[in-house]
Design a protein around this motif. Structure first.
Motif, mmCIF file in Angstrom:
data_model
loop_
_atom_site.group_PDB
_atom_site.id
_atom_site.type_symbol
_atom_site.label_atom_id
_atom_site.label_comp_id
_atom_site.label_asym_id
_atom_site.label_seq_id
_atom_site.Cartn_x
_atom_site.Cartn_y
_atom_site.Cartn_z
ATOM 1 N N LYS A 6 0.815 -1.137 0.204
ATOM 2 C CA LYS A 6 -0.122 0.294 -0.195
ATOM 3 C C LYS A 6 0.337 1.657 0.099
ATOM 4 N N GLU A 7 1.849 1.002 0.717
ATOM 5 C CA GLU A 7 2.868 2.278 0.526
ATOM 6 C C GLU A 7 3.415 2.553 -0.710
ATOM 7 N N ALA A 8 3.717 1.126 -1.936
ATOM 8 C CA ALA A 8 4.318 2.369 -2.523
ATOM 9 C C ALA A 8 3.528 2.214 -3.659
ATOM 10 N N VAL A 9 2.008 2.082 -3.431
ATOM 11 C CA VAL A 9 0.875 2.160 -4.111
ATOM 12 C C VAL A 9 0.882 3.580 -4.131
ATOM 13 N N LYS A 10 0.956 4.057 -2.778
ATOM 14 C CA LYS A 10 0.574 5.443 -2.252
ATOM 15 C C LYS A 10 1.816 6.326 -2.869
ATOM 16 N N ALA A 11 2.964 5.887 -2.981
ATOM 17 C CA ALA A 11 3.381 7.017 -3.388
ATOM 18 C C ALA A 11 3.341 6.812 -4.556
ATOM 19 N N CYS A 12 3.379 5.477 -5.424
ATOM 20 C CA CYS A 12 3.338 6.076 -7.234
ATOM 21 C C CYS A 12 2.489 6.692 -7.582
ATOM 22 N N ARG A 13 0.667 6.701 -6.651
ATOM 23 C CA ARG A 13 -0.109 7.880 -7.804
ATOM 24 C C ARG A 13 0.226 9.208 -6.771
ATOM 25 N N GLU A 14 0.809 9.189 -5.736
ATOM 26 C CA GLU A 14 0.945 10.824 -5.619
ATOM 27 C C GLU A 14 2.195 11.249 -6.169
ATOM 28 N N ALA A 15 3.146 11.057 -6.820
ATOM 29 C CA ALA A 15 4.090 11.087 -7.498
ATOM 30 C C ALA A 15 3.973 11.875 -8.799
ATOM 31 N N GLN A 16 4.620 13.513 -8.927
ATOM 32 C CA GLN A 16 4.421 13.518 -10.085
ATOM 33 C C GLN A 16 4.848 13.318 -11.139
ATOM 34 N N CYS A 17 6.439 13.026 -11.089
ATOM 35 C CA CYS A 17 6.793 11.783 -12.118
ATOM 36 C C CYS A 17 7.988 10.471 -12.328
ATOM 37 N N ILE A 18 6.711 9.857 -12.340
ATOM 38 C CA ILE A 18 7.429 7.988 -12.691
ATOM 39 C C ILE A 18 8.190 7.781 -14.064
ATOM 40 N N ILE A 19 10.067 7.555 -13.235
ATOM 41 C CA ILE A 19 11.298 7.364 -13.979
ATOM 42 C C ILE A 19 11.186 5.749 -13.740
ATOM 43 N N GLY A 20 12.118 4.754 -14.406
ATOM 44 C CA GLY A 20 12.314 3.332 -15.178
ATOM 45 C C GLY A 20 12.133 3.221 -16.174
ATOM 46 N N GLY A 21 12.466 1.395 -15.675
ATOM 47 C CA GLY A 21 12.071 0.630 -17.144
ATOM 48 C C GLY A 21 10.465 1.206 -17.640
#
Length: 655
Positions: A275-290
């Motif tokens: 849940k912590e990971a989902v929350k961080a991803c939803r609240e991020a303004q930019c997602i970086i990665g493969g």
């Protein structure tokens, strides 16, 4: 020093205010409710007020406080408030910025009803049956009272404020029909609420990503409810919150410190994320990665960057000050064969880390085996001597990195006679197309799999490997063999780490080669031998002792060394009179190479000492070993002497 006034009726407004406060820029935030004033903690840079103001009161306040800029981040439906703010700024000659919420994407579905107003929504609902969850807030709730039997059909979700409760209660919304809660609400919460109250309809405004619109759409679909969407007011000119942050950085000379979080997303399915990971991803303004990882967690409206190189990720973050919260998505767990180690060195110790579910935890649970006693390794993007672990450990888990990784492993297991092991192979873990199979090596010899597959090999006959081998362990021929005691001492003088790159020059039967291969099991060992019969003996011993990290080259040194990777450690047991030339090549390949030279003749000792004197070599040690073995003669034991051996160790001195 800049002084900013923010009218914050949306999440965007709070984000901008928080950004200014944390950047130590004086900011005053105007909100419409007591609850809004509690969202952010005041300090020396932030003051908050919640009194509603008309245009004249706004003008007076702006002149009194002498603001340098005004930011209007009020709700998209607060049309009158926006008009008053804009006129007040024009009257006071203060720069005005309108921040608009990003529009959500209304799904095209037969279970979605689009209407232009609350009145039109009520007209539609009047001709329906079933309970209704209304999420448009308390201000519009009085309009729904004209719906027939509204007290029984409508479940209204509003803020948990005393005046709101009192107002809604006076309209007839009481008990279970008045849900007082504060968002944001995830899809799961919305879905549970629709199901709990058996609602066939969900009424919402098109409030954009930060307004939870997408979560409502997903929940309605999951619960089988009809989504009634009240369209947004007419579009107006404005900028996004990211563009506003960028302008503020320039206007107020802010050097932003972005919040960067490394998130382990598990195998890829959102269902296996914490849940912590989902929350961080939803609240991020930019997602970086493969690309695979970013596409798995990004939501509409987020900026994405497909990149996995740590230095390029750092450069991207530094060049995009308009984003405050970055998430770098990493597969599995951040502490399990992850790029997080390198990223933390590049991004700095302030980087936050959120763990994920690793493939070993997930896969071993799926096949019903414990993993605490397993050898856990990765062959993704690097050499890995899986055969060593499989022969030594009852259970070996490995991440593979190529389509033919399973087939190659199965073929090697059969070559080394380990056909009794059991192989478990997992592909596309956590995805709908997940595939897990069990079999013996012959079942997988032609298998082509997804490159990022995993395997667990169970070997009931596994044995811990001895530190040194007895002479009797080798297949013997006519080629000379370094005896057990000398071999043990010679290899010890090399001080081999497990990932050493080793040469055995003049390998003979390969007895020293085998010892080196056992100790450098995560590295590579090259046996160089010019005699064909000796090369065949080395090959037989390699297969018998199951040493897959060994490569055999038939040829004469130094010519045979030219194309090999640079060594870290070298044993020279035979030089055919080319010792000086061999050492020159070795130092050229690696000026810090560690060497052990075994000499039987005094001429070879002299040649070795000449190399030490004339070449950049140091840490020299010379040991002379004379070994005698007992031999039974009747009822007596006689000691029979072996040839004395000179063991010369030295190390290149980089210049």
């Amino acid at each position: 020093m800049c002084k900013i006034l923010v009218f914050a009726g949306t999440t965007e407004g709070y984000e901008i205010t928080e950004f200014l406060r944390d950047s130590q820029v004086p900011v005053h935030m105007c909100v419409a409710t007591d609850y809004g004033s509690m969202r952010l903690q005041e300090n020396e840079y932030l003051t908050v007020s919640h009194e509603r103001m008309n245009q004249q009161e706004m003008e007076a306040f702006m002149r009194q406080q002498q603001f340098d800029q005004v930011i209007d981040a009020t709700h998209p439906y607060a049309v009158e408030v926006t008009k008053n703010i804009k006129h007040a700024c024009e009257s006071c000659a203060i720069p005005y910025i309108r921040v608009l919420r990003g529009s959500g994407q209304t799904p095209e579905d037969e279970h979605v009803i689009l209407v232009d107003s609350v009145e039109e929504a009520i007209d539609f609902l009047e001709n329906t049956e079933g309970n209704i969850l209304v999420t448009t807030g308390s201000k519009e709730l009085h309009r729904f009272t004209r719906l027939t039997d509204y007290e029984n059909r409508i479940y209204a979700r509003v803020l948990s404020l005393p005046n709101v409760v009192e107002q809604c209660s006076s309209l007839g919304f009481q008990g279970a029909h008045l849900i007082c809660m504060q968002g944001p609400f995830l899809k799961e919460m919305n879905t549970a609420m629709l199901r709990q109250y058996q609602c066939r309809y969900l009424v919402t405004k098109e409030a954009g990503k930060n307004g939870g619109f997408e979560e409502k759409c997903e929940a309605a679909k999951a619960a089988g409810a009809v989504l009634v969407v009240i369209g947004r007011p007419q579009q107006e000119p404005g900028i996004t919150v990211e563009e506003c942050r960028q302008q503020l950085c320039q206007f107020c000379h802010i050097q932003p410190k972005p919040e960067v979080t490394l998130v382990g997303i598990g195998m890829g399915s959102v269902d296996t994320m914490t849940k912590e990971a989902v929350k961080a991803c939803r609240e991020a303004q930019c997602i970086i990665g493969g690309k695979r990882l970013v596409d798995a967690v990004a939501v509409p409206g987020q900026e994405v960057c497909y990149e996995y190189n740590a230095d390029k990720i750092k450069a991207y973050i530094d060049s995009h000050p308009q984003y405050h919260r970055f998430v770098v998505a990493l597969s599995g767990d951040v502490g399990f064969y992850s790029g997080a180690k390198r990223l933390l060195r590049v991004l700095g110790e302030e980087t936050k880390v959120i763990c994920g579910i690793s493939s070993v935890v997930y896969f071993m649970a799926k096949i019903g085996l414990s993993w605490e006693d397993a050898a856990i390794v990765s062959a993704h993007g690097k050499n890995c001597n899986l055969i060593h672990y499989i022969k030594s450990k009852e259970k070996t888990f490995a991440i593979l990195g190529t389509k033919d990784g399973v087939a190659v492993l199965a073929q090697k297991l059969l070559y080394y006679g380990m056909d009794q092991v059991t192989m478990y192979v997992g592909e596309e873990l956590s995805y709908p197309q997940e595939k897990i199979r069990k079999g013996c090596p012959k079942d997988f010899v032609e298998e082509i799999v997804n490159p990022l597959s995993v395997v667990c090999v169970v070997n009931p006959e596994a044995k811990e490997q001895p530190k040194h081998l007895k002479d009797a362990a080798f297949i013997r021929g006519k080629a000379p063999m370094t005896k057990e005691e000398v071999r043990s001492l010679s290899v010890d003088k090399l001080q081999l780490p497990s990932d050493a790159i080793c040469y055995d020059v003049g390998a003979g039967t390969g007895s020293v080669t085998m010892e080196m291969a056992m100790q450098a099991y995560d590295g590579s060992v090259y046996a160089i031998e010019k005699k064909a019969e000796a090369v065949e003996l080395i090959r037989q011993n390699q297969k018998a002792l199951v040493l897959d990290n060994l490569q055999i080259l038939e040829g004469t040194a130094p010519e045979a060394l030219e194309e090999l990777e640079a060594p870290t450690h070298v044993f020279i047991g035979g030089s055919s009179g080319n010792l000086k030339e061999i050492v020159k090549v070795l130092l050229k390949k690696n000026p810090s190479v560690k060497m052990v030279i075994n000499c039987i003749t005094l001429e070879t000792v002299t040649e070795a000492l000449d190399c030490i004197k004339t070449m950049p070599l140091g840490e020299t040690e010379i040991v002379q070993v004379a070994v005698a073995r007992s031999k039974e003669l009747g009822r007596y034991h006689m000691m029979m002497g072996e040839n004395p051996i000179y063991i010369i160790s030295c190390k290149g001195v980089a210049q």
